[in-house]
Motif scaffolding. Structure first.
Motif, PDB file in Angstrom:
ATOM      1  N   THR A   1      -3.507   1.742  -3.478  1.00 34.65           N
ATOM      2  CA  THR A   1      -3.845   2.511  -2.654  1.00 34.65           C
ATOM      3  C   THR A   1      -4.662   1.297  -1.323  1.00 34.65           C
ATOM      4  O   THR A   1      -4.324  -0.021  -1.702  1.00 34.65           O
ATOM      5  CB  THR A   1      -5.130   3.199  -2.892  1.00 34.65           C
ATOM      6  OG1 THR A   1      -6.212   1.954  -3.380  1.00 34.65           O
ATOM      7  CG2 THR A   1      -4.560   4.323  -4.013  1.00 34.65           C
ATOM      8  N   PRO A   2      -3.939   1.926  -0.184  1.00 28.72           N
ATOM      9  CA  PRO A   2      -4.766   0.876   1.080  1.00 28.72           C
ATOM     10  C   PRO A   2      -5.956   0.066   0.865  1.00 28.72           C
ATOM     11  O   PRO A   2      -6.362  -1.119   0.832  1.00 28.72           O
ATOM     12  CB  PRO A   2      -5.578   1.726   2.354  1.00 28.72           C
ATOM     13  CG  PRO A   2      -3.827   2.956   1.315  1.00 28.72           C
ATOM     14  CD  PRO A   2      -4.809   3.357   0.560  1.00 28.72           C
TER      15      PRO A   2
ATOM     16  N   PRO B   1       0.677  -1.671  -0.324  1.00 29.11           N
ATOM     17  CA  PRO B   1      -0.081  -0.108  -0.175  1.00 29.11           C
ATOM     18  C   PRO B   1       0.690   1.268  -0.070  1.00 29.11           C
ATOM     19  O   PRO B   1       1.699   0.778   0.269  1.00 29.11           O
ATOM     20  CB  PRO B   1      -0.881  -0.158   1.135  1.00 29.11           C
ATOM     21  CG  PRO B   1      -0.348  -0.972   1.760  1.00 29.11           C
ATOM     22  CD  PRO B   1       0.476  -1.870   1.076  1.00 29.11           C
ATOM     23  N   ILE B   2       0.451   2.378  -1.137  1.00 28.54           N
ATOM     24  CA  ILE B   2       1.448   3.808  -0.576  1.00 28.54           C
ATOM     25  C   ILE B   2       0.947   4.333   0.680  1.00 28.54           C
ATOM     26  O   ILE B   2       0.502   4.091   1.092  1.00 28.54           O
ATOM     27  CB  ILE B   2       0.317   3.878  -1.927  1.00 28.54           C
ATOM     28  CG1 ILE B   2       1.378   5.968  -2.472  1.00 28.54           C
ATOM     29  CG2 ILE B   2      -1.139   5.052  -1.298  1.00 28.54           C
ATOM     30  CD1 ILE B   2       1.330   6.078  -3.639  1.00 28.54           C
ATOM     31  N   ASP B   3       2.527   5.003   0.657  1.00 27.72           N
ATOM     32  CA  ASP B   3       2.999   6.175   1.824  1.00 27.72           C
ATOM     33  C   ASP B   3       3.131   4.719   3.226  1.00 27.72           C
ATOM     34  O   ASP B   3       2.209   5.853   4.034  1.00 27.72           O
ATOM     35  CB  ASP B   3       2.109   7.258   1.374  1.00 27.72           C
ATOM     36  CG  ASP B   3       1.289   8.327   1.070  1.00 27.72           C
ATOM     37  OD1 ASP B   3       2.776   7.578   0.377  1.00 27.72           O
ATOM     38  OD2 ASP B   3       0.658   9.157   0.688  1.00 27.72           O
TER      39      ASP B   3
ATOM     40  N   LEU C   1       2.513   5.678  -7.248  1.00 27.53           N
ATOM     41  CA  LEU C   1       1.317   4.146  -7.559  1.00 27.53           C
ATOM     42  C   LEU C   1       1.954   3.820  -8.486  1.00 27.53           C
ATOM     43  O   LEU C   1       2.370   4.614  -9.755  1.00 27.53           O
ATOM     44  CB  LEU C   1       0.489   4.647  -7.340  1.00 27.53           C
ATOM     45  CG  LEU C   1      -0.995   4.598  -6.476  1.00 27.53           C
ATOM     46  CD1 LEU C   1      -1.734   5.473  -6.787  1.00 27.53           C
ATOM     47  CD2 LEU C   1      -0.842   4.385  -5.466  1.00 27.53           C
TER      48      LEU C   1
ATOM     49  N   GLU D   1      -7.003  -0.830  -2.509  1.00 24.09           N
ATOM     50  CA  GLU D   1      -6.865  -2.214  -3.530  1.00 24.09           C
ATOM     51  C   GLU D   1      -6.098  -2.707  -3.158  1.00 24.09           C
ATOM     52  O   GLU D   1      -6.108  -4.424  -2.999  1.00 24.09           O
ATOM     53  CB  GLU D   1      -6.199  -1.752  -4.382  1.00 24.09           C
ATOM     54  CG  GLU D   1      -7.100  -0.531  -5.073  1.00 24.09           C
ATOM     55  CD  GLU D   1      -5.979   0.606  -5.631  1.00 24.09           C
ATOM     56  OE1 GLU D   1      -6.800   0.827  -7.572  1.00 24.09           O
ATOM     57  OE2 GLU D   1      -4.908   0.866  -5.763  1.00 24.09           O
TER      58      GLU D   1
END
Ligand code: CUA
Length: 335
Positions: A226-227, A156-158, A200, A229
């Protein structure tokens, strides 16, 4: 005359150094950064590069100037006048490198500490390398009683993640150029690296340690989502692990088998193991299953035992093995 020469020489050196440093900085050498760590790594890289370019250019500029300006006239066979040291000069050429090296050391130390900083309760992903594949295990994600294990890294991003690396055979090295962080994977020990993806997309996972015949093909991919996804992906993995089927077999093949085996249906061209279009032509289900789970039971002509990993029964769930067998039978026209 002497003073003027020194000033001229210094000006030439500084001008060449500045010009080269500008060229170095403005050519886009590096891939677009895609992690929090990339900022620290890139700034360290450029700090060192600019210092090196400037020092090189000053030395080369001064040398070139001296060759041009102080050339002996034709027929002059005299020795040069003797020099008895120059305390001022010696202090300068000791002091400047000391300062530069200290600046590099302090900045690198700060950058490393910042890049490897991890929050409490962070996610851990175990990265297992072997000739010639990557496997990613999520110890906190349960799938049918086993930790989720895949051939692609999905994050997940970030979110800062700790990657714990190991190898089953020789030394490999994990590298995603866009993330900048790189770490060796060594049998018998756990090495660690940290990454917090900030973009992403899909990025290549590359092995950067020469590890054998399939080294150049030892690739996987890292997908940053994304979280939401990510949660959906985990659910999808659970569903596939329950249901298996040839669709999942196809995915598994691409992740785990394609770098060593040629299979026309999958578009893979690995040469480390047998060409499956030939080796599995007309094979029955039992033979395909045995070839996956006990690779040394039958060795194709021209190949050696002990090359293919013999732990796929641990790595794959039963439905996953079924799916892979189903896929291979479909792809090679056996069954
Ligand atoms: Cu593994 Cu190169």
């Amino acid at each position: 005359m002497r003073k003027r020469s020194i000033i001229q020489m210094t000006l030439v050196g500084v001008a060449v150094g500045a010009a080269l440093a500008v060229v170095a900085v403005f050519i886009p050498w590096l891939p677009e950064p895609a992690s929090d760590q990339a900022g620290w790594i890139d700034s360290t890289y450029w700090l060192v590069t600019i210092i090196c370019v400037a020092v090189f250019a000053v030395v080369a500029g001064v040398s070139g100037y001296a060759v041009w300006k102080f050339r002996a006239p034709p027929g002059d066979t005299d020795d040069g006048s003797p020099i008895h040291g120059h305390t001022g000069l010696e202090i300068v050429w000791t002091l400047i490198p000391t300062v530069l090296v200290t600046v590099i050391a302090v900045y690198s130390g700060v950058a490393l500490a910042q890049a490897e900083d991890l929050p409490e309760g962070h996610r851990v992903v175990e990265v297992t390398s072997e000739q010639f594949a990557w496997t990613f295990t999520y110890p906190d994600v349960d799938v049918e009683g086993q930790p989720l294990t895949t051939g692609e890294l999905v994050l997940p991003i970030d979110e800062a993640v700790e990657l714990v690396l190991t190898s089953k055979d020789v030394i490999h090295s994990f590298w995603v150029p866009e993330w900048r962080m790189k770490q060796d994977a060594v049998k018998g020990i756990d090495t660690r690296t940290v990454v917090k993806p900030t973009e992403l997309g899909t990025f290549p996972v590359i092995c950067t340690e020469l590890c054998g015949l399939g080294h150049a093909l030892m690739r996987s991919q890292a997908r940053v989502v994304t979280p939401g996804e990510f949660d959906a992906w985990v659910e999808e993995q659970r569903r596939l692990a329950r249901e298996g089927g040839s669709i999942q077999g196809q995915e598994l093949f691409a992740q785990q088998c394609g770098s060593c085996h040629t299979l026309a249906e999958a578009g893979t061209e690995g040469q480390v193991g047998p060409d499956l279009d030939e080796a599995l032509q007309g094979a029955d289900e039992d033979f395909v299953r045995e070839s996956i789970l006990e690779p040394d039971a039958v060795i194709a002509e021209g190949f050696e035992a002990g090359v293919m990993p013999d732990n796929y029964d641990e790595l794959f769930t039963d439905p996953q093995v079924d799916g892979l067998v189903e896929y291979l039978l479909e792809a090679t026209g056996g069954g």
